[in-house]
Scaffold this motif. Structure first.
Motif, PDB file in Angstrom:
ATOM      1  N   ALA A  84     -18.828 -18.987  35.479  1.00 43.92           N
ATOM      2  CA  ALA A  84     -17.543 -18.644  34.864  1.00 43.92           C
ATOM      3  C   ALA A  84     -17.637 -18.675  33.350  1.00 43.92           C
ATOM      4  CB  ALA A  84     -16.467 -19.608  35.355  1.00 43.92           C
ATOM      5  N   PHE A  85     -18.450 -19.564  32.802  1.00 44.63           N
ATOM      6  CA  PHE A  85     -18.624 -19.644  31.346  1.00 44.63           C
ATOM      7  C   PHE A  85     -19.200 -18.337  30.794  1.00 44.63           C
ATOM      8  CE2 PHE A  85     -21.440 -20.531  27.745  1.00 44.63           C
ATOM      9  CZ  PHE A  85     -20.543 -21.097  26.851  1.00 44.63           C
ATOM     10  N   PHE A  86     -20.156 -17.747  31.498  1.00 44.18           N
ATOM     11  CA  PHE A  86     -20.738 -16.484  31.053  1.00 44.18           C
ATOM     12  C   PHE A  86     -19.733 -15.340  31.178  1.00 44.18           C
ATOM     13  CE2 PHE A  86     -24.720 -18.764  31.687  1.00 44.18           C
ATOM     14  CZ  PHE A  86     -25.487 -18.304  30.630  1.00 44.18           C
ATOM     15  N   ALA A  87     -18.928 -15.360  32.220  1.00 42.31           N
ATOM     16  CA  ALA A  87     -17.980 -14.257  32.425  1.00 42.31           C
ATOM     17  C   ALA A  87     -16.746 -14.375  31.545  1.00 42.31           C
ATOM     18  CB  ALA A  87     -17.564 -14.215  33.894  1.00 42.31           C
ATOM     19  N   GLU A  88     -16.488 -15.540  30.985  1.00 43.26           N
ATOM     20  CA  GLU A  88     -15.250 -15.758  30.226  1.00 43.26           C
ATOM     21  C   GLU A  88     -15.138 -14.830  29.022  1.00 43.26           C
ATOM     22  OE1 GLU A  88     -12.982 -19.356  27.784  1.00 43.26           O
ATOM     23  OE2 GLU A  88     -15.079 -19.520  28.363  1.00 43.26           O
ATOM     24  N   ARG A  89     -16.225 -14.640  28.305  1.00 41.23           N
ATOM     25  CA  ARG A  89     -16.157 -13.810  27.093  1.00 41.23           C
ATOM     26  C   ARG A  89     -15.803 -12.369  27.431  1.00 41.23           C
ATOM     27  NH1 ARG A  89     -17.309 -13.261  21.857  1.00 41.23           N
ATOM     28  NH2 ARG A  89     -18.396 -11.413  21.133  1.00 41.23           N
ATOM     29  N   ALA A  90     -16.412 -11.843  28.498  1.00 38.64           N
ATOM     30  CA  ALA A  90     -16.099 -10.468  28.900  1.00 38.64           C
ATOM     31  C   ALA A  90     -14.647 -10.349  29.343  1.00 38.64           C
ATOM     32  CB  ALA A  90     -17.045 -10.030  30.019  1.00 38.64           C
ATOM     33  N   ILE A  91     -14.146 -11.346  30.027  1.00 36.11           N
ATOM     34  CA  ILE A  91     -12.742 -11.320  30.452  1.00 36.11           C
ATOM     35  C   ILE A  91     -11.820 -11.440  29.250  1.00 36.11           C
ATOM     36  CG2 ILE A  91     -11.012 -12.546  31.814  1.00 36.11           C
ATOM     37  CD1 ILE A  91     -13.234 -13.366  33.716  1.00 36.11           C
ATOM     38  N   ALA A  92     -12.195 -12.253  28.280  1.00 36.50           N
ATOM     39  CA  ALA A  92     -11.355 -12.426  27.097  1.00 36.50           C
ATOM     40  C   ALA A  92     -11.218 -11.128  26.311  1.00 36.50           C
ATOM     41  CB  ALA A  92     -11.931 -13.521  26.200  1.00 36.50           C
TER      42      ALA A  92
ATOM     43  N   VAL B 187     -19.238   3.804  33.189  1.00 36.96           N
ATOM     44  CA  VAL B 187     -17.782   4.012  33.213  1.00 36.96           C
ATOM     45  C   VAL B 187     -17.103   3.123  32.169  1.00 36.96           C
ATOM     46  CG1 VAL B 187     -17.755   4.711  35.618  1.00 36.96           C
ATOM     47  CG2 VAL B 187     -17.539   2.294  35.048  1.00 36.96           C
ATOM     48  N   SER B 188     -17.859   2.762  31.114  1.00 32.98           N
ATOM     49  CA  SER B 188     -17.354   1.927  30.014  1.00 32.98           C
ATOM     50  C   SER B 188     -16.968   0.528  30.488  1.00 32.98           C
ATOM     51  CB  SER B 188     -16.146   2.603  29.337  1.00 32.98           C
ATOM     52  OG  SER B 188     -16.502   3.861  28.818  1.00 32.98           O
ATOM     53  N   GLY B 189     -17.631   0.060  31.541  1.00 34.85           N
ATOM     54  CA  GLY B 189     -17.428  -1.311  31.986  1.00 34.85           C
ATOM     55  C   GLY B 189     -18.379  -2.256  31.267  1.00 34.85           C
ATOM     56  N   GLN B 190     -18.263  -3.539  31.576  1.00 35.69           N
ATOM     57  CA  GLN B 190     -19.104  -4.554  30.962  1.00 35.69           C
ATOM     58  C   GLN B 190     -20.025  -5.154  32.017  1.00 35.69           C
ATOM     59  OE1 GLN B 190     -17.054  -7.273  28.074  1.00 35.69           O
ATOM     60  NE2 GLN B 190     -15.201  -6.407  28.969  1.00 35.69           N
ATOM     61  N   PHE B 191     -21.267  -5.402  31.613  1.00 34.51           N
ATOM     62  CA  PHE B 191     -22.216  -6.091  32.477  1.00 34.51           C
ATOM     63  C   PHE B 191     -22.497  -7.456  31.874  1.00 34.51           C
ATOM     64  CE2 PHE B 191     -26.562  -7.331  33.557  1.00 34.51           C
ATOM     65  CZ  PHE B 191     -26.481  -7.351  34.937  1.00 34.51           C
ATOM     66  N   VAL B 192     -22.342  -8.499  32.677  1.00 33.41           N
ATOM     67  CA  VAL B 192     -22.551  -9.876  32.235  1.00 33.41           C
ATOM     68  C   VAL B 192     -23.869 -10.362  32.810  1.00 33.41           C
ATOM     69  CG1 VAL B 192     -21.646 -12.221  32.241  1.00 33.41           C
ATOM     70  CG2 VAL B 192     -20.077 -10.278  32.138  1.00 33.41           C
ATOM     71  N   ASP B 193     -24.811 -10.622  31.944  1.00 35.84           N
ATOM     72  CA  ASP B 193     -26.137 -11.096  32.361  1.00 35.84           C
ATOM     73  C   ASP B 193     -26.140 -12.623  32.330  1.00 35.84           C
ATOM     74  OD1 ASP B 193     -28.754 -11.482  32.965  1.00 35.84           O
ATOM     75  OD2 ASP B 193     -29.573 -10.292  31.317  1.00 35.84           O
ATOM     76  N   ILE B 194     -26.266 -13.251  33.490  1.00 34.84           N
ATOM     77  CA  ILE B 194     -26.263 -14.712  33.583  1.00 34.84           C
ATOM     78  C   ILE B 194     -27.655 -15.269  33.850  1.00 34.84           C
ATOM     79  CG2 ILE B 194     -23.895 -14.664  34.427  1.00 34.84           C
ATOM     80  CD1 ILE B 194     -24.981 -15.266  37.223  1.00 34.84           C
TER      81      ILE B 194
END
Length: 469
Positions: free
Chosen positions: A311-319, A262-269
């Motif tokens: 949160a550091f890994f998710a920050e880029r996707a949120i930005a 659905v054109s979302g982002q997956f954050v691999d931590i």
């Protein structure tokens, strides 16, 4: 009766009388027993005896603590649920952080008060790891007045036990109520169990289980897509138990497919919580680069440093989804417009200084577009060094330098006598042009001719040294 017998009876009578006398004076006798002996100075200069002070009785004060009452956590906006495992892992630090926890609601209210009225909301939903992620994001964006973090988490929830809490059913109303600018999902740590589908029981990672689980992921993704909200799905980290980590790798692949569909982002931590061999670690580099403890002793829950790293890994996707609105809007009045000064026009190729960048800036992780894929270029009247080289103007404009091409000017190879075409050194080009030119050197003899010539010169010299007859 003899004299000795009479004396003995008299002595007994005297002793008995003294006993009666001492019994009657018992209080004064006790007081005398408590008197200390006189010192030498008191004997010489006078002074009576003083009674010893009464014994000091120390009574220990017993403090009775009131039993603490823990309210039952519910999925709400103000109170976030934490699982029993997370509470047990942090039980050892509860007394040490009791004062800080008491003031946490007040600090949270003060932080929310500093947020801008147009601040964009990041909503975090999921299980107890989502709760940890929300804590890390709240600390990360604490000083950013244009971003606020809200959480709707249930520590024991997941996508398997929809009878306990059904995310596919409840997520839509939550999104309608919160209206976030971005949704962050972290689910799966509690989903290592069979799915009860009617009368059938689907075992973990079986074909039927996988198909049903993918269906539930797709329902969540479609719920977010239909409301035109950016979806950011954060994957699961490794855990202490090897079988559990293997299952998380399997689930992360399903989350990646569902989010990107659905054109979302997956954050691999995953890489942030394993060592170089891919094995689980309790400690590792934190967001500051120092070695810190990331996981609690249970090998499942996160420490505060682990919250920050998630949160550091998710920050880029949120930005990526908030980059157009993380800065407050600038509004100028009609009186301020005439005094407004625009920055000078310039070209990045001609810049000699640059704005400092933070080492943890998400923009440093890589380019957003492919090479040459529609990058913008600032307008400027000053040509770049590349443009000057193409035009033949050079860059240094210093006579004699290799990059000084101003002498050529796209003309023929022969130039008038009065114009020099190179740096003037020891050779005078005008004198060379006036003469017959530079004569080439004589041709060098071959090695054989050089040997014969040298041999002949030696013979002539030998003849000259010989005596005459």
């Amino acid at each position: 009766m003899t004299v000795w017998r009479r004396a003995r009876l008299a002595l007994i009578a005297v002793v008995a009388g003294c006993a009666v006398l001492i019994t009657g004076l018992a209080p004064s006798g006790i007081a005398a027993a408590q008197e200390r002996p006189r010192t030498v100075l008191e004997m010489l200069f006078g002074g009576g005896t003083r009674a010893a002070p009464p014994p000091r009785v120390i009574r220990k004060k017993v403090i009775r603590k009131k039993p603490s009452v823990r309210k039952k956590s519910t999925v709400s906006r103000k109170a976030k649920a934490r699982p029993k495992a997370r509470n047990a892992a942090k039980k050892q630090t509860a007394s040490r952080n009791s004062s800080a926890r008491a003031s946490a609601p007040q600090i949270a209210e003060e932080a929310q008060a500093t947020k801008d009225a147009n601040a964009q909301k990041v909503l975090v939903v999921g299980d107890f790891l989502a709760d940890s992620l929300a804590d890390g994001l709240d600390a990360l964006y604490g000083d950013n007045e244009m971003v606020t973090v809200e959480s709707r988490t249930n520590g024991s929830s997941g996508l398997v036990r929809d009878d306990f809490y059904d995310w596919t059913k409840n997520l839509g109303p939550i999104l309608d109520e919160e209206k976030p600018a971005a949704l962050v999902v972290a689910l799966g740590s509690n989903d290592r169990q069979p799915i009860e589908l009617g009368s059938a029981t689907l075992s973990l990672r079986s074909e039927g289980w996988t198909k049903e689980y993918e269906k539930r992921i797709a329902e969540i993704a479609e719920t977010v897509k239909n409301r035109d909200i950016p979806l950011i799905w954060v994957g699961m980290p490794s855990f202490k138990f090897e079988r559990m980590s293997e299952d998380m790798v399997f689930l992360n692949d399903l989350y990646r497919k569902g989010a990107t569909k659905v054109s979302g982002q997956f954050v691999d931590i995953w890489e942030g919580f394993v060592d170089a061999n891919g094995s689980f670690v309790y400690s590792g580099p934190g967001v500051s680069g120092q070695q810190v403890q990331l996981r609690n002793s249970d090998g499942i829950t996160m420490t505060s440093a682990g919250d920050d790293k998630m949160a550091f890994f998710a920050e880029r996707a949120i930005a990526r989804v908030l980059k157009d609105g993380v800065s407050p809007a600038i509004s100028l009045s009609a009186e301020q417009l005439p005094n407004m000064q625009l920055p000078p026009l310039g070209n990045a190729a001609n810049a000699v200084t640059a704005v400092p960048l933070s080492i943890d800036d998400p923009a440093l992780a890589g380019a957003e577009t492919l090479l040459g894929g529609g990058t913008t270029r600032g307008f400027t009247l000053e040509p770049s060094p590349r443009d000057r080289l193409i035009a033949g103007n050079g860059t240094g404009e210093v006579q004699g330098r290799a990059d000084n091409f101003t002498w050529n000017k796209k003309t023929g190879a022969v130039v008038p006598d009065g114009e020099s075409i190179a740096y003037r050194g020891t050779l005078d080009l005008n004198a060379v042009r006036a003469s017959d030119g530079i004569k080439p050197p004589e041709e060098m003899p071959s090695i054989v001719d050089a040997i014969i010539e040298d041999w002949a010169e030696d013979n002539e010299a030998a003849k000259g040294d010989a005596p005459a007859n």
